[in-house]
Design a protein around this motif. Structure first.
Motif, PDB file in Angstrom:
ATOM      1  N   ASN A   1       0.810  -1.214   0.000  1.00  0.00           N
ATOM      2  CA  ASN A   1       0.000   0.000   0.000  1.00  0.00           C
ATOM      3  C   ASN A   1       0.845   1.267   0.000  1.00  0.00           C
ATOM      4  OD1 ASN A   1      -2.304  -1.508   0.010  1.00  0.00           O
ATOM      5  ND2 ASN A   1      -2.782  -1.197   2.169  1.00  0.00           N
ATOM      6  N   SER A   2       0.294   2.316  -0.569  1.00  0.00           N
ATOM      7  CA  SER A   2       0.961   3.616  -0.563  1.00  0.00           C
ATOM      8  C   SER A   2       1.124   4.091   0.877  1.00  0.00           C
ATOM      9  CB  SER A   2       0.158   4.638  -1.369  1.00  0.00           C
ATOM     10  OG  SER A   2      -1.169   4.726  -0.879  1.00  0.00           O
ATOM     11  N   ALA A   3       2.179   4.842   1.135  1.00  0.00           N
ATOM     12  CA  ALA A   3       2.473   5.285   2.496  1.00  0.00           C
ATOM     13  C   ALA A   3       3.365   6.514   2.441  1.00  0.00           C
ATOM     14  CB  ALA A   3       3.160   4.173   3.287  1.00  0.00           C
ATOM     15  N   LYS A   4       3.391   7.240   3.562  1.00  0.00           N
ATOM     16  CA  LYS A   4       4.239   8.431   3.660  1.00  0.00           C
ATOM     17  C   LYS A   4       4.866   8.470   5.045  1.00  0.00           C
ATOM     18  CE  LYS A   4       4.261  13.435   2.902  1.00  0.00           C
ATOM     19  NZ  LYS A   4       3.453  14.615   2.507  1.00  0.00           N
ATOM     20  N   THR A   5       6.153   8.763   5.093  1.00  0.00           N
ATOM     21  CA  THR A   5       6.839   8.905   6.367  1.00  0.00           C
ATOM     22  C   THR A   5       7.798  10.079   6.281  1.00  0.00           C
ATOM     23  OG1 THR A   5       8.229   7.783   8.017  1.00  0.00           O
ATOM     24  CG2 THR A   5       8.679   7.316   5.715  1.00  0.00           C
ATOM     25  N   ASN A   6       8.046  10.726   7.415  1.00  0.00           N
ATOM     26  CA  ASN A   6       8.990  11.842   7.427  1.00  0.00           C
ATOM     27  C   ASN A   6       9.705  11.905   8.769  1.00  0.00           C
ATOM     28  OD1 ASN A   6       6.907  12.786   9.032  1.00  0.00           O
ATOM     29  ND2 ASN A   6       6.242  14.364   7.610  1.00  0.00           N
ATOM     30  N   PHE A   7      10.792  12.641   8.763  1.00  0.00           N
ATOM     31  CA  PHE A   7      11.616  12.795   9.961  1.00  0.00           C
ATOM     32  C   PHE A   7      12.293  14.157   9.903  1.00  0.00           C
ATOM     33  CE2 PHE A   7      15.788  12.785  11.925  1.00  0.00           C
ATOM     34  CZ  PHE A   7      15.502  12.345  13.207  1.00  0.00           C
ATOM     35  N   MET A   8      12.428  14.794  11.089  1.00  0.00           N
ATOM     36  CA  MET A   8      13.166  16.052  11.143  1.00  0.00           C
ATOM     37  C   MET A   8      13.900  16.164  12.471  1.00  0.00           C
ATOM     38  SD  MET A   8      12.074  19.961  10.166  1.00  0.00           S
ATOM     39  CE  MET A   8      10.809  20.243  11.415  1.00  0.00           C
ATOM     40  N   ASN A   9      15.090  16.722  12.406  1.00  0.00           N
ATOM     41  CA  ASN A   9      15.936  17.009  13.561  1.00  0.00           C
ATOM     42  C   ASN A   9      16.265  18.498  13.478  1.00  0.00           C
ATOM     43  OD1 ASN A   9      17.820  16.850  15.664  1.00  0.00           O
ATOM     44  ND2 ASN A   9      19.473  16.236  14.268  1.00  0.00           N
ATOM     45  N   TRP A  10      15.868  19.283  14.489  1.00  0.00           N
ATOM     46  CA  TRP A  10      16.025  20.729  14.364  1.00  0.00           C
ATOM     47  C   TRP A  10      16.228  21.412  15.714  1.00  0.00           C
ATOM     48  CZ3 TRP A  10      11.384  18.400  14.849  1.00  0.00           C
ATOM     49  CH2 TRP A  10      10.345  19.030  15.537  1.00  0.00           C
ATOM     50  N   ASN A  11      16.805  22.607  15.652  1.00  0.00           N
ATOM     51  CA  ASN A  11      16.965  23.476  16.817  1.00  0.00           C
ATOM     52  C   ASN A  11      15.907  24.560  16.809  1.00  0.00           C
ATOM     53  OD1 ASN A  11      20.531  23.264  16.790  1.00  0.00           O
ATOM     54  ND2 ASN A  11      19.189  22.523  18.390  1.00  0.00           N
ATOM     55  N   GLU A  12      15.515  24.987  18.009  1.00  0.00           N
ATOM     56  CA  GLU A  12      14.631  26.133  18.163  1.00  0.00           C
ATOM     57  C   GLU A  12      15.259  27.125  19.140  1.00  0.00           C
ATOM     58  OE1 GLU A  12      10.263  23.993  17.541  1.00  0.00           O
ATOM     59  OE2 GLU A  12      10.744  24.983  19.434  1.00  0.00           O
ATOM     60  N   ILE A  13      15.244  28.390  18.778  1.00  0.00           N
ATOM     61  CA  ILE A  13      15.603  29.483  19.685  1.00  0.00           C
ATOM     62  C   ILE A  13      14.375  30.373  19.762  1.00  0.00           C
ATOM     63  CG2 ILE A  13      17.152  31.416  20.131  1.00  0.00           C
ATOM     64  CD1 ILE A  13      19.229  29.969  18.406  1.00  0.00           C
ATOM     65  N   GLY A  14      13.807  30.496  20.963  1.00  0.00           N
ATOM     66  CA  GLY A  14      12.497  31.127  21.064  1.00  0.00           C
ATOM     67  C   GLY A  14      12.394  32.213  22.110  1.00  0.00           C
ATOM     68  N   LEU A  15      11.488  33.130  21.862  1.00  0.00           N
ATOM     69  CA  LEU A  15      11.108  34.181  22.805  1.00  0.00           C
ATOM     70  C   LEU A  15       9.710  33.888  23.308  1.00  0.00           C
ATOM     71  CD1 LEU A  15      11.311  37.032  24.158  1.00  0.00           C
ATOM     72  CD2 LEU A  15      10.359  37.949  22.018  1.00  0.00           C
ATOM     73  N   ASN A  16       9.545  33.814  24.622  1.00  0.00           N
ATOM     74  CA  ASN A  16       8.227  33.623  25.238  1.00  0.00           C
ATOM     75  C   ASN A  16       7.771  34.930  25.862  1.00  0.00           C
ATOM     76  OD1 ASN A  16       7.000  32.831  28.296  1.00  0.00           O
ATOM     77  ND2 ASN A  16       5.926  32.021  26.533  1.00  0.00           N
ATOM     78  N   ILE A  17       6.519  35.292  25.615  1.00  0.00           N
ATOM     79  CA  ILE A  17       5.943  36.493  26.206  1.00  0.00           C
ATOM     80  C   ILE A  17       4.485  36.233  26.541  1.00  0.00           C
ATOM     81  CG2 ILE A  17       5.442  37.444  23.910  1.00  0.00           C
ATOM     82  CD1 ILE A  17       5.853  40.239  25.158  1.00  0.00           C
ATOM     83  N   SER A  18       4.052  36.663  27.719  1.00  0.00           N
ATOM     84  CA  SER A  18       2.650  36.523  28.117  1.00  0.00           C
ATOM     85  C   SER A  18       2.275  37.696  29.007  1.00  0.00           C
ATOM     86  CB  SER A  18       2.407  35.199  28.848  1.00  0.00           C
ATOM     87  OG  SER A  18       3.241  35.083  29.986  1.00  0.00           O
ATOM     88  N   THR A  19       0.996  38.076  28.962  1.00  0.00           N
ATOM     89  CA  THR A  19       0.504  39.171  29.782  1.00  0.00           C
ATOM     90  C   THR A  19      -1.001  39.039  29.923  1.00  0.00           C
ATOM     91  OG1 THR A  19       0.532  41.583  30.074  1.00  0.00           O
ATOM     92  CG2 THR A  19       0.109  40.759  27.854  1.00  0.00           C
ATOM     93  N   ASN A  20      -1.593  39.874  30.775  1.00  0.00           N
ATOM     94  CA  ASN A  20      -3.040  39.803  30.990  1.00  0.00           C
ATOM     95  C   ASN A  20      -3.753  40.846  30.140  1.00  0.00           C
ATOM     96  OD1 ASN A  20      -1.804  41.766  32.618  1.00  0.00           O
ATOM     97  ND2 ASN A  20      -3.599  41.895  33.946  1.00  0.00           N
ATOM     98  N   LEU A  21      -4.863  40.423  29.518  1.00  0.00           N
ATOM     99  CA  LEU A  21      -5.696  41.364  28.767  1.00  0.00           C
ATOM    100  C   LEU A  21      -6.587  42.166  29.692  1.00  0.00           C
ATOM    101  CD1 LEU A  21      -6.871  39.482  25.544  1.00  0.00           C
ATOM    102  CD2 LEU A  21      -5.162  41.287  25.760  1.00  0.00           C
ATOM    103  N   TYR A  22      -7.128  41.487  30.708  1.00  0.00           N
ATOM    104  CA  TYR A  22      -7.888  42.227  31.718  1.00  0.00           C
ATOM    105  C   TYR A  22      -7.809  41.483  33.036  1.00  0.00           C
ATOM    106  CZ  TYR A  22     -11.897  39.005  31.617  1.00  0.00           C
ATOM    107  OH  TYR A  22     -12.710  37.915  31.727  1.00  0.00           O
ATOM    108  N   THR A  23      -7.998  42.206  34.133  1.00  0.00           N
ATOM    109  CA  THR A  23      -7.919  41.646  35.471  1.00  0.00           C
ATOM    110  C   THR A  23      -9.016  42.249  36.340  1.00  0.00           C
ATOM    111  OG1 THR A  23      -5.516  41.456  35.293  1.00  0.00           O
ATOM    112  CG2 THR A  23      -6.453  41.291  37.495  1.00  0.00           C
ATOM    113  N   THR A  24      -9.703  41.397  37.092  1.00  0.00           N
ATOM    114  CA  THR A  24     -10.641  41.845  38.125  1.00  0.00           C
ATOM    115  C   THR A  24     -10.165  41.255  39.444  1.00  0.00           C
ATOM    116  OG1 THR A  24     -12.149  39.956  37.956  1.00  0.00           O
ATOM    117  CG2 THR A  24     -12.486  41.774  36.399  1.00  0.00           C
ATOM    118  N   ASN A  25     -10.942  41.447  40.490  1.00  0.00           N
ATOM    119  CA  ASN A  25     -10.575  40.882  41.788  1.00  0.00           C
ATOM    120  C   ASN A  25     -10.580  39.363  41.777  1.00  0.00           C
ATOM    121  OD1 ASN A  25     -10.143  43.315  43.039  1.00  0.00           O
ATOM    122  ND2 ASN A  25     -12.267  43.517  43.735  1.00  0.00           N
TER     123      ASN A  25
END
Length: 481
Positions: free
Chosen positions: A167-191
């Motif tokens: 049967n037809s088939a597909k396979t893949n593989f990847m080896n990679w580096n990531e350099i990332g920036l993480n940022i998070s904040t609040n859109l609104y805040t109540t008590n």
């Protein structure tokens, strides 16, 4: 050919079996480590900062190869033998035997994620609270789903059929580096409520990649030639093939070593949003609901792309001296021999010098509810949603866990359902700077008839685990007089 096998072994080895550290990701003190499954996670860290020194989180699951009657830690003693059906040595008859399935279709999935030096910190900007972080990761992933198990005839010690449609088939593989920036904040805040948004913006460095796409069923024909009155020799021919094969690798075949080089570039992004119910003036929450879209992106590789399509040409793939009598020194040499067999020209199969592999895009929804002070019931759902060309495919996971958390220690059991098929039991422990756990803990210690997967993950972190909410409040400025 030994060098080709070595490349595959190098890329896929040196790691333990494992799975995404979902239990630990629900720990509020996971900090920058939790950002890989939700970019809003660091925002809920009660500490102002945390640092990851090293962590590893790996998955390898398959339903083809297994080791009989063994535990994961039992493998450390060695002495595993390969099955030899002709001598009666199989996984069904003996322990510690590497044997193979006779199922009609088989699958495998490899996921590895190593996080290197990374950090996260809380920062006030114009009276707005932000969590900012930088992370570095090394990732590997590959998978194939329901590929035809032509080897089942050999594994079951029966003659190959004279005609077989692979049967037809597909396979893949990847080896990679990531350099990332993480940022998070609040859109609104109540008590009592907060709405948090977060993102990881990632630069991707492709190291190794491969895609094999068989677009039509391949016709396999087996002929038998008598060697003597007892033994027969089989010859196998392939026709009706239409295969695309692309690859790039950092393995230097001339020097027999792996050389770190940039073989491709790309970009990626993770997006997340969380709704939180809190008690007034409390850093910890009562309820959190989070939705995340992870790994949107791709890598463009500089490598070779080949096409093998010649309907009128049968290719002999077993007992062909052009294959059997050659010690292949590189992937390039191997593909040239195939091209010579298919087209009569060793260079005709090559059609390009680049290809693209998409990241393993997935949807991650999580819920966490406080049951008692510092005790939480957690639910995670990860569903793969590939969107780019040749996208890698993440494992689907549905998990529930119960965790007990404070600044110095966290622990708890979990139940996970992989690809909606198999339930596993796990647990994790965070003790000061050390985190360790497993989302499939039973095969570590209890013998399984067919050991084909287990799980271990760990992290070494640095954060103020001696700190707590009361101490933090005592250090705050007071307006009293």
């Amino acid at each position: 050919m030994k060098k080709i096998v070595y490349v595959i072994s190098f890329i896929c080895s040196h790691y333990l079996y494992g799975q995404n550290a979902l239990s630990f990701s629900n720990d509020q003190y996971s900090g920058i480590n939790g950002t890989v499954l939700s970019p809003t996670t660091p925002y809920f860290n009660p500490n102002k900062w945390d640092v990851n020194i090293i962590s590893s989180d790996v998955l390898f699951r398959n339903d083809y190869a297994y080791i009989s009657d063994q535990t994961f830690f039992g493998l450390l003693h060695g002495n595993t033998k390969n099955a030899q059906p002709r001598k009666g040595i199989t996984g069904k008859t003996q322990s510690n035997i590497l044997d193979y399935s006779t199922k009609n279709f088989i699958s495998y999935n490899l996921e590895n994620d190593i996080m290197g030096p990374s950090f996260s910190m809380k920062q006030k900007i114009n009276n707005q609270t932000f969590r900012l972080g930088l992370f570095s990761r090394l990732r590997q992933q590959g998978s194939v789903k329901n590929i035809d198990n032509y080897m089942k005839f050999h594994n079951d010690r029966v003659l190959l059929p004279s005609d077989y449609s692979f049967n037809s088939a597909k396979t893949n593989f990847m080896n990679w580096n990531e350099i990332g920036l993480n940022i998070s904040t609040n859109l609104y805040t109540t008590n009592t409520e907060e709405l948090i948004i977060g993102a990881n913006i990632k630069y991707l460095i492709g190291l190794d990649g491969a895609v094999i796409n068989s677009k039509s069923p391949i016709k396999l024909e087996a002929n038998y030639i008598e060697v003597d009155s007892i033994h027969k020799k089989s010859e196998i021919y392939a026709s009706n093939y239409n295969i695309e094969a692309s690859y790039a690798t950092n393995y230097d075949f001339d020097r027999d070593k792996y050389v770190y080089r940039n073989r491709g570039n790309g970009v990626g992004i993770d997006l997340g949003i969380s709704l939180v119910d809190r008690r007034i003036n409390d850093e910890l929450y009562d309820f959190k609901l989070s939705a995340n879209l992870l790994d949107i992106g791709y890598v463009n590789f500089r490598g070779e792309k080949h096409v093998f399509y010649n309907p009128g040409q049968r290719v002999k793939i077993k007992n062909n001296p052009n294959f059997d009598d050659v010690e292949f020194e590189s992937i390039e040499q191997y593909l040239k021999v195939i091209s010579k067999e298919v087209y009569g020209d060793e260079n005709k199969s090559k059609v390009g010098n680049g290809f693209t592999i998409g990241l393993p895009t997935s949807l991650h929804v999580s819920m966490s509810k406080m049951i008692r002070p510092n005790q939480y019931w957690n639910v995670n759902w990860i569903q793969r949603t590939p969107i780019f060309e040749n996208s890698l495919k993440r494992t689907n996971v549905l998990q529930t866990s119960y965790s007990i958390q404070n600044n110095a220690i966290g622990f708890g059991p979990s139940l996970s359902l992989y690809n909606y098929e198999k339930v596993t039991v796990g647990s994790y422990l965070r003790l000061g700077p050390l985190v360790m756990g497993s989302d499939n803990i039973l095969p570590l210690f209890i013998k399984h008839n067919k050991l084909n997967a287990s799980s271990i993950y760990f992290a070494l972190k640095f954060y103020p685990f001696w700190d707590n909410e009361e101490k933090r409040r005592s250090r705050e400025d007071c307006d009293c007089w």
